[in-house]
Design a protein around this motif. Structure first.
Motif, PDB file in Angstrom:
ATOM      1  N   VAL A 237       0.882  -1.174   0.000  1.00 46.72           N
ATOM      2  CA  VAL A 237       0.000   0.000   0.000  1.00 46.72           C
ATOM      3  C   VAL A 237       0.915   1.218   0.000  1.00 46.72           C
ATOM      4  N   THR A 238       0.900   1.976  -1.072  1.00 47.63           N
ATOM      5  CA  THR A 238       1.880   3.032  -1.266  1.00 47.63           C
ATOM      6  C   THR A 238       1.859   4.064  -0.141  1.00 47.63           C
ATOM      7  N   VAL A 239       3.046   4.515   0.233  1.00 50.45           N
ATOM      8  CA  VAL A 239       3.177   5.548   1.251  1.00 50.45           C
ATOM      9  C   VAL A 239       2.562   6.861   0.793  1.00 50.45           C
ATOM     10  N   ARG A 240       2.276   6.994  -0.500  1.00 50.37           N
ATOM     11  CA  ARG A 240       1.602   8.210  -0.971  1.00 50.37           C
ATOM     12  C   ARG A 240       0.205   8.353  -0.369  1.00 50.37           C
ATOM     13  N   LYS A 241      -0.362   7.242   0.123  1.00 53.03           N
ATOM     14  CA  LYS A 241      -1.666   7.315   0.786  1.00 53.03           C
ATOM     15  C   LYS A 241      -1.547   7.808   2.228  1.00 53.03           C
ATOM     16  N   ALA A 242      -0.339   7.878   2.758  1.00 54.21           N
ATOM     17  CA  ALA A 242      -0.156   8.187   4.173  1.00 54.21           C
ATOM     18  C   ALA A 242      -0.618   9.591   4.560  1.00 54.21           C
ATOM     19  N   PRO A 243      -0.201  10.657   3.846  1.00 57.26           N
ATOM     20  CA  PRO A 243      -0.649  11.997   4.273  1.00 57.26           C
ATOM     21  C   PRO A 243      -2.163  12.152   4.257  1.00 57.26           C
ATOM     22  N   ARG A 244      -2.822  11.653   3.204  1.00 57.45           N
ATOM     23  CA  ARG A 244      -4.272  11.786   3.157  1.00 57.45           C
ATOM     24  C   ARG A 244      -4.920  11.027   4.310  1.00 57.45           C
ATOM     25  N   THR A 245      -4.388   9.854   4.630  1.00 55.34           N
ATOM     26  CA  THR A 245      -4.964   9.068   5.722  1.00 55.34           C
ATOM     27  C   THR A 245      -4.889   9.832   7.031  1.00 55.34           C
ATOM     28  N   ALA A 246      -3.728  10.405   7.339  1.00 60.40           N
ATOM     29  CA  ALA A 246      -3.579  11.149   8.588  1.00 60.40           C
ATOM     30  C   ALA A 246      -4.422  12.412   8.587  1.00 60.40           C
ATOM     31  N   GLN A 247      -4.546  13.056   7.437  1.00 57.82           N
ATOM     32  CA  GLN A 247      -5.296  14.310   7.367  1.00 57.82           C
ATOM     33  C   GLN A 247      -6.793  14.098   7.544  1.00 57.82           C
ATOM     34  N   VAL A 248      -7.316  12.995   7.003  1.00 58.17           N
ATOM     35  CA  VAL A 248      -8.764  12.790   7.085  1.00 58.17           C
ATOM     36  C   VAL A 248      -9.197  12.365   8.484  1.00 58.17           C
ATOM     37  N   LEU A 249      -8.275  11.790   9.258  1.00 59.05           N
ATOM     38  CA  LEU A 249      -8.592  11.400  10.629  1.00 59.05           C
ATOM     39  C   LEU A 249      -8.634  12.659  11.503  1.00 59.05           C
ATOM     40  N   PRO A 250      -9.725  12.918  12.193  1.00 52.83           N
ATOM     41  CA  PRO A 250      -9.839  14.154  12.963  1.00 52.83           C
ATOM     42  C   PRO A 250      -8.712  14.379  13.967  1.00 52.83           C
ATOM     43  N   ARG A 251      -8.186  13.291  14.557  1.00 48.40           N
ATOM     44  CA  ARG A 251      -7.111  13.432  15.546  1.00 48.40           C
ATOM     45  C   ARG A 251      -5.911  12.581  15.131  1.00 48.40           C
ATOM     46  N   GLY A 252      -5.618  12.602  13.832  1.00 50.24           N
ATOM     47  CA  GLY A 252      -4.561  11.755  13.308  1.00 50.24           C
ATOM     48  C   GLY A 252      -3.218  12.457  13.196  1.00 50.24           C
ATOM     49  N   ARG A 253      -2.170  11.705  13.455  1.00 49.61           N
ATOM     50  CA  ARG A 253      -0.794  12.155  13.214  1.00 49.61           C
ATOM     51  C   ARG A 253      -0.057  11.040  12.479  1.00 49.61           C
ATOM     52  N   LEU A 254       0.929  11.432  11.711  1.00 46.51           N
ATOM     53  CA  LEU A 254       1.620  10.488  10.829  1.00 46.51           C
ATOM     54  C   LEU A 254       3.097  10.377  11.163  1.00 46.51           C
ATOM     55  N   LEU A 255       3.573   9.151  11.191  1.00 46.65           N
ATOM     56  CA  LEU A 255       4.991   8.848  11.332  1.00 46.65           C
ATOM     57  C   LEU A 255       5.404   7.970  10.160  1.00 46.65           C
ATOM     58  N   VAL A 256       6.308   8.463   9.312  1.00 49.49           N
ATOM     59  CA  VAL A 256       6.837   7.678   8.198  1.00 49.49           C
ATOM     60  C   VAL A 256       8.250   7.234   8.566  1.00 49.49           C
ATOM     61  N   LEU A 257       8.482   5.926   8.550  1.00 51.32           N
ATOM     62  CA  LEU A 257       9.768   5.366   8.946  1.00 51.32           C
ATOM     63  C   LEU A 257      10.618   5.061   7.721  1.00 51.32           C
ATOM     64  N   PRO A 258      11.867   5.505   7.708  1.00 54.50           N
ATOM     65  CA  PRO A 258      12.740   5.227   6.558  1.00 54.50           C
ATOM     66  C   PRO A 258      13.193   3.770   6.535  1.00 54.50           C
ATOM     67  N   ARG A 259      13.509   3.291   5.340  1.00 58.86           N
ATOM     68  CA  ARG A 259      14.027   1.931   5.125  1.00 58.86           C
ATOM     69  C   ARG A 259      13.108   0.885   5.764  1.00 58.86           C
ATOM     70  N   THR A 260      11.813   1.092   5.597  1.00 56.26           N
ATOM     71  CA  THR A 260      10.820   0.227   6.239  1.00 56.26           C
ATOM     72  C   THR A 260       9.745  -0.138   5.231  1.00 56.26           C
ATOM     73  N   GLY A 261       9.280  -1.386   5.310  1.00 51.76           N
ATOM     74  CA  GLY A 261       8.262  -1.875   4.392  1.00 51.76           C
ATOM     75  C   GLY A 261       6.874  -1.859   4.987  1.00 51.76           C
ATOM     76  N   HIS A 262       6.098  -2.901   4.679  1.00 53.19           N
ATOM     77  CA  HIS A 262       4.672  -2.932   4.969  1.00 53.19           C
ATOM     78  C   HIS A 262       4.350  -3.321   6.410  1.00 53.19           C
ATOM     79  N   VAL A 263       5.289  -3.921   7.113  1.00 53.37           N
ATOM     80  CA  VAL A 263       5.006  -4.433   8.460  1.00 53.37           C
ATOM     81  C   VAL A 263       5.987  -3.794   9.455  1.00 53.37           C
ATOM     82  N   ALA A 264       5.841  -2.501   9.648  1.00 56.28           N
ATOM     83  CA  ALA A 264       6.769  -1.765  10.514  1.00 56.28           C
ATOM     84  C   ALA A 264       6.808  -2.350  11.922  1.00 56.28           C
ATOM     85  N   GLN A 265       5.693  -2.918  12.389  1.00 57.26           N
ATOM     86  CA  GLN A 265       5.671  -3.470  13.743  1.00 57.26           C
ATOM     87  C   GLN A 265       6.614  -4.656  13.891  1.00 57.26           C
ATOM     88  N   MET A 266       6.963  -5.317  12.791  1.00 60.23           N
ATOM     89  CA  MET A 266       7.927  -6.409  12.830  1.00 60.23           C
ATOM     90  C   MET A 266       9.316  -5.951  12.425  1.00 60.23           C
TER      91      MET A 266
END
Length: 339
Positions: A288-317
């Motif tokens: 799921v492209t990171v280009r969707k990240a800003p819009r996702t955070a912006q549409v959430l009323p209390r959303g904030r965004l953290l983009v991690l470098p050198r990281t793929g789809h499963v940042a929690q792992m």
């Protein structure tokens, strides 16, 4: 790393730092073992969950995996957060060790259609059964979309929301977003039967290698314990006659959600989420492209965004310490009324 604040309220600045907690975090063991699991009975189905111990008086954290995943996708992160919160990671019906329900009804009373709302109903039931007060809800990929549905429909159940590369509508013609490109063909009637037979001949080790290369930005750095865990899960799924069909059903359900417009679209759902929300995305996400990240955070009323470098789809792992520090930072900021 990129930090973004929702623009839902004009009086608030667009850019706001995501606070990062400095708590001492436990080491991640190697070899890594999943947290203990057990089968539990919920209305209409039997569910497998894995439990991470934590303080008894703290809110529970509930974890929801993505398409083709399982509760073990949260082994690292739940361990990192265990000093502050006990964890419940669910195997969604048809994944991990949770068999799909019989062709009857889910807790909602609707027929089993494997829609995202049905999965959301299962998560609501798990929260009601095991959650200690409103919970911290965490979802990855398809699990992120399911968590959005839960938070929007049942705000009283969700204290905070964390979305790791949530599966927001992304209709690029890119079959790589599935756990194997051939799955795009495997779900097609008639043609799919031939491809499913071919997929069944791929060894668990080969399947695990394909998955790691797809989901991680730096697969060569994945620990031997994580690789062994993935291989073991593929071996286990070979013995589950419902595994392939469940994956196909869930894939179709996700595509249906992406094609749904109006008030039921995932974008409209996100706009109705009241909970403080942390959105985490890897800058090398192939699914799921990171280009969707800003819009996702912006549409959430209390959303904030953290983009991690050198990281793929499963940042929690792939980056469990970084994700844990951001999650804990959110919890602290919410407690101080600073989110």
């Amino acid at each position: 790393m990129t930090l973004l604040r929702s623009a839902a309220a004009p009086a608030k600045p667009l850019l706001t730092r995501v606070p990062l907690a400095t708590d001492p975090l436990p080491p991640i063991p190697e070899p890594m073992e999943p947290w203990p699991g057990r089968q539990v009975d919920l209305p209409g189905l039997r569910l497998h969950i894995r439990e991470t111990p934590g303080p008894a008086d703290a809110p529970t954290t509930v974890y929801v995996h993505g398409l083709g995943g399982s509760a073990t996708n949260w082994t690292e992160l739940s361990g990192q957060l265990s000093g502050r919160s006990a964890g419940i990671a669910v195997d969604l019906p048809g994944f991990g060790r949770s068999a799909p329900p019989e062709r009857g009804t889910l807790p909602s009373g609707r027929p089993v259609l494997f829609g995202l709302t049905d999965f959301a109903d299962v998560v609501v039931s798990a929260i009601a059964e095991f959650g200690n007060g409103p919970v911290h809800l965490v979802g990855n990929s398809m699990g992120g979309a399911i968590a959005l549905l839960v938070a929007a429909a049942r705000p009283e159940l969700v204290r905070t929301l964390t979305l790791v590369s949530p599966a927001m509508p992304d209709l690029r013609p890119n079959p790589r977003r599935l756990s194997d490109p051939r799955i795009a063909v495997a779900v097609i009637p008639v043609l799919g039967r031939r491809m499913r037979r071919a997929l069944s001949q791929v060894t668990p080790a080969e399947q695990a290698d394909q998955l790691l290369r797809l989901c991680f930005a730096e697969p060569a750095r994945v620990s031997p314990g994580r690789v062994a865990l993935a291989v073991g899960e593929y071996e286990e799924r070979l013995a589950m006659p419902w595994a392939g069909r469940s994956l196909s059903d869930a894939t179709n359900a996700l595509f249906r959600a992406w094609l749904t417009g109006g008030d039921r679209s995932l974008w409209a759902v996100a706009a109705r989420v009241a909970a403080p929300t942390l959105v985490v995305w890897g800058d090398r996400d192939k699914l799921v492209t990171v280009r969707k990240a800003p819009r996702t955070a912006q549409v959430l009323p209390r959303g904030r965004l953290l983009v991690l470098p050198r990281t793929g789809h499963v940042a929690q792992m792939e980056r469990p310490v970084s994700v844990a520090r951001a999650v804990l930072g959110m919890w602290d900021a919410v407690a101080a009324d600073e989110w």
